[in-house]
Motif scaffolding. Structure first.
Motif, PDB file in Angstrom:
ATOM      1  N   GLU A 214     -61.581  -5.771  43.501  1.00 64.16           N
ATOM      2  CA  GLU A 214     -62.045  -5.485  42.143  1.00 64.16           C
ATOM      3  C   GLU A 214     -61.762  -4.037  41.743  1.00 64.16           C
ATOM      4  OE1 GLU A 214     -65.820  -5.825  44.770  1.00 64.16           O
ATOM      5  OE2 GLU A 214     -63.903  -6.846  44.505  1.00 64.16           O
ATOM      6  N   SER A 217     -58.242  -4.063  40.464  1.00 64.10           N
ATOM      7  CA  SER A 217     -58.242  -4.692  39.147  1.00 64.10           C
ATOM      8  C   SER A 217     -58.742  -3.723  38.088  1.00 64.10           C
ATOM      9  CB  SER A 217     -59.120  -5.951  39.176  1.00 64.10           C
ATOM     10  OG  SER A 217     -59.261  -6.506  37.897  1.00 64.10           O
ATOM     11  N   ARG A 218     -59.762  -2.963  38.446  1.00 56.54           N
ATOM     12  CA  ARG A 218     -60.332  -1.996  37.508  1.00 56.54           C
ATOM     13  C   ARG A 218     -59.336  -0.868  37.201  1.00 56.54           C
ATOM     14  NH1 ARG A 218     -65.048  -0.986  40.248  1.00 56.54           N
ATOM     15  NH2 ARG A 218     -65.799  -3.019  39.587  1.00 56.54           N
ATOM     16  N   SER A 221     -56.611  -2.114  34.835  1.00 62.56           N
ATOM     17  CA  SER A 221     -57.144  -2.221  33.471  1.00 62.56           C
ATOM     18  C   SER A 221     -57.349  -0.843  32.847  1.00 62.56           C
ATOM     19  CB  SER A 221     -58.462  -2.997  33.500  1.00 62.56           C
ATOM     20  OG  SER A 221     -59.085  -2.990  32.241  1.00 62.56           O
ATOM     21  N   ALA A 250     -60.308 -10.301  37.967  1.00 57.68           N
ATOM     22  CA  ALA A 250     -61.327 -10.011  36.954  1.00 57.68           C
ATOM     23  C   ALA A 250     -62.029 -11.291  36.509  1.00 57.68           C
ATOM     24  CB  ALA A 250     -60.689  -9.315  35.756  1.00 57.68           C
ATOM     25  N   GLU A 253     -64.327 -12.418  39.415  1.00 57.98           N
ATOM     26  CA  GLU A 253     -65.531 -11.594  39.512  1.00 57.98           C
ATOM     27  C   GLU A 253     -66.493 -11.885  38.372  1.00 57.98           C
ATOM     28  OE1 GLU A 253     -66.387  -9.467  41.931  1.00 57.98           O
ATOM     29  OE2 GLU A 253     -64.593 -10.077  43.021  1.00 57.98           O
ATOM     30  N   THR A 342     -68.636  -2.875  35.500  1.00 53.46           N
ATOM     31  CA  THR A 342     -67.415  -2.295  34.935  1.00 53.46           C
ATOM     32  C   THR A 342     -67.267  -0.813  35.247  1.00 53.46           C
ATOM     33  OG1 THR A 342     -68.547  -1.827  32.842  1.00 53.46           O
ATOM     34  CG2 THR A 342     -67.407  -3.954  33.029  1.00 53.46           C
TER      35      THR A 342
END
Length: 447
Positions: A214, A217-218, A221, A250, A253, A342
């Motif tokens: 994650e 992925s963050r 983004s 994403a 999750e 987030t």
């Protein structure tokens, strides 16, 4: 032709056993659409349909299937056919499938694969689930640091068929360390004789194989990346995480958080395909725990039986007040859980967020108190109106502050903040709301 029309026509051709029509129709499907069609078919049907595709197309369609279905279909394939399929699949997708296979079948399939592919599969399959290594791909475009633009373009042309993306190209030194990146556009627009080292970007965003997926992925983004390079401890490039894989993470999750938010355990596979016992097992634990948690609400009512018997009108407002407390708490919890997930809110922000929530909850409580006091005055007179209004402010504030704080507490304890779900917060707010309501009623009414 639309997906629905293609699907209906293909089913009709399958019923008639029209091999020619089936072969023509499967080629008209987009890979993702054909995978969607196969999701609802038996394993034998999937095998027959996939057999009508060329190996590269078959591997692409196979990658869109749910992992559970991939494993079922792979189990029915011959070892030779499975080895060919794995060799044509993306490296991260075949690693996921490989890990679901029985050990004997893994060994047998590896023997039939080329040495380079075999070693790549072993390495990719060794990364733990949930880490960057488990979702990265080793199919990337790279060029040597000393190459010119013309030489780099020639290398990219040769490696493009195997690369998952060629829009971002990685520059490596002579021991495979990542020293820079450049885009395909930069290669095309610069002079053929220009050295790669003079146009590459050396400010790199990277991650490591054992980092949580994650986080990757963050990063993708946050920085709008097409792909994120993955390096080892020696700074050597071992793979990349592409934006489409980041989107999958994403989505996964978010799905897990939503399920936890409803006190439902994480479902492996599709909801449509989940067994009745699985759905029962995933939901029963929290429901039973929350039943016993509601005993505190009942105990609060029993504690103030005298107040209730004297002013029976108080019961009329009980669902309204405890419901408001639960709703306010659930709203606050949802905001904090999402903020923590987030990265918008950090654990160190608790004091600041608590102060903000206190003021917001006070405003909410006063507004709701004003509305409900009118009903209280009509139903029970000025004293009841004061009780209900005062209780509304108190329970909304308490519910909001509990709902806001619980995700921070769970995060501090090392648990998933999503566990601070709406049902859990509502249950706590209900119990607190009952006690506060009747305590205020008892004090104001002089009982």
């Amino acid at each position: 032709m639309s997906y629905a029309m293609l699907a209906n026509t293909l089913r009709s051709a399958m019923e008639k056993q029209d091999t020619v029509a089936i072969e023509e129709l499967v080629c008209e499907f987009q890979p993702a659409d054909l995978a969607e069609f196969l999701r609802h078919e038996e394993t034998e049907v999937c095998l027959k349909i996939l057999a009508h595709l060329a190996l590269a197309e078959r591997a692409e369609v196979f990658g869109y299937l749910p992992l559970t279905l991939q494993a079922e279909v792979a189990e029915e394939m011959t070892l030779e056919g499975l080895a060919q399929l794995l060799s044509s699949m993306e490296s991260d997708e075949r690693a996921d499938l490989f890990n679901l296979m029985e050990e004997e079948r893994q060994v047998a399939v590896l023997k039939l694969m080329a040495h380079e592919e075999r070693e790549d599969l072993r390495r990719m399959a060794s990364y733990a689930e949930g880490t960057v290594g488990a979702i990265m791909t080793s199919n990337y475009a790279s060029v040597p640091e000393r190459a010119s633009v013309a030489e780099a373009l020639d290398i990219v042309r040769k490696t493009a068929p195997d690369a998952e993306t060629i829009y971002q190209i990685y520059v490596l030194d002579n021991i495979q360390r990542l020293v820079g990146t450049l885009s395909l556009r930069e290669l095309i627009l610069n002079r053929p004789s220009m050295p790669i080292s003079s146009i590459m970007t050396t400010e790199l965003l990277t991650t490591y194989p054992d980092e949580p997926q994650e986080d990757a992925s963050r990063m993708i983004s946050r920085y709008d990346l097409l792909a994120l390079p993955v390096i080892d401890a020696q700074q050597r490039l071992v793979g990349i995480v592409t934006y489409d894989d980041a989107m999958d993470v994403a989505e996964q999750e978010a799905t897990e958080d939503i399920l936890k938010g409803g006190t439902v355990g994480n479902l492996e596979g599709s909801l449509r395909e989940a067994s009745l016992f699985t759905l029962y097992r995933k939901r029963i634990v929290w429901l039973v725990l929350l039943v016993f948690a509601n005993i505190f609400s009942a105990a609060g009512i029993a504690l103030y039986e005298e107040t209730i018997s004297t002013y029976i009108v108080l019961v009329f407002f009980l669902p309204l007040l405890v419901g408001s407390a639960g709703n306010a708490g659930s709203q606050a919890s949802t905001l904090m859980v999402r903020g923590l997930a987030t990265g918008d809110v950090l654990i160190t922000d608790w004091a600041r967020m608590f102060a903000r929530e206190f003021l917001v909850a006070l405003g909410l409580g006063l507004t709701m108190a004003l509305a409900v006091s009118l009903i209280g005055a009509v139903r029970g007179g000025p004293e009841i109106a004061m009780v209900v209004a005062s209780s509304m402010v108190a329970v909304v504030m308490l519910g909001s502050l509990v709902g806001m704080s619980l995700p921070f507490l769970l995060n501090k304890l090392g648990w998933d903040p999503a566990t601070a779900s709406a049902p859990l917060v509502a249950t706590i707010a209900d119990a607190v709301g009952v006690l506060v309501y009747f305590a205020i009623a008892t004090a104001i009414l002089g009982l």
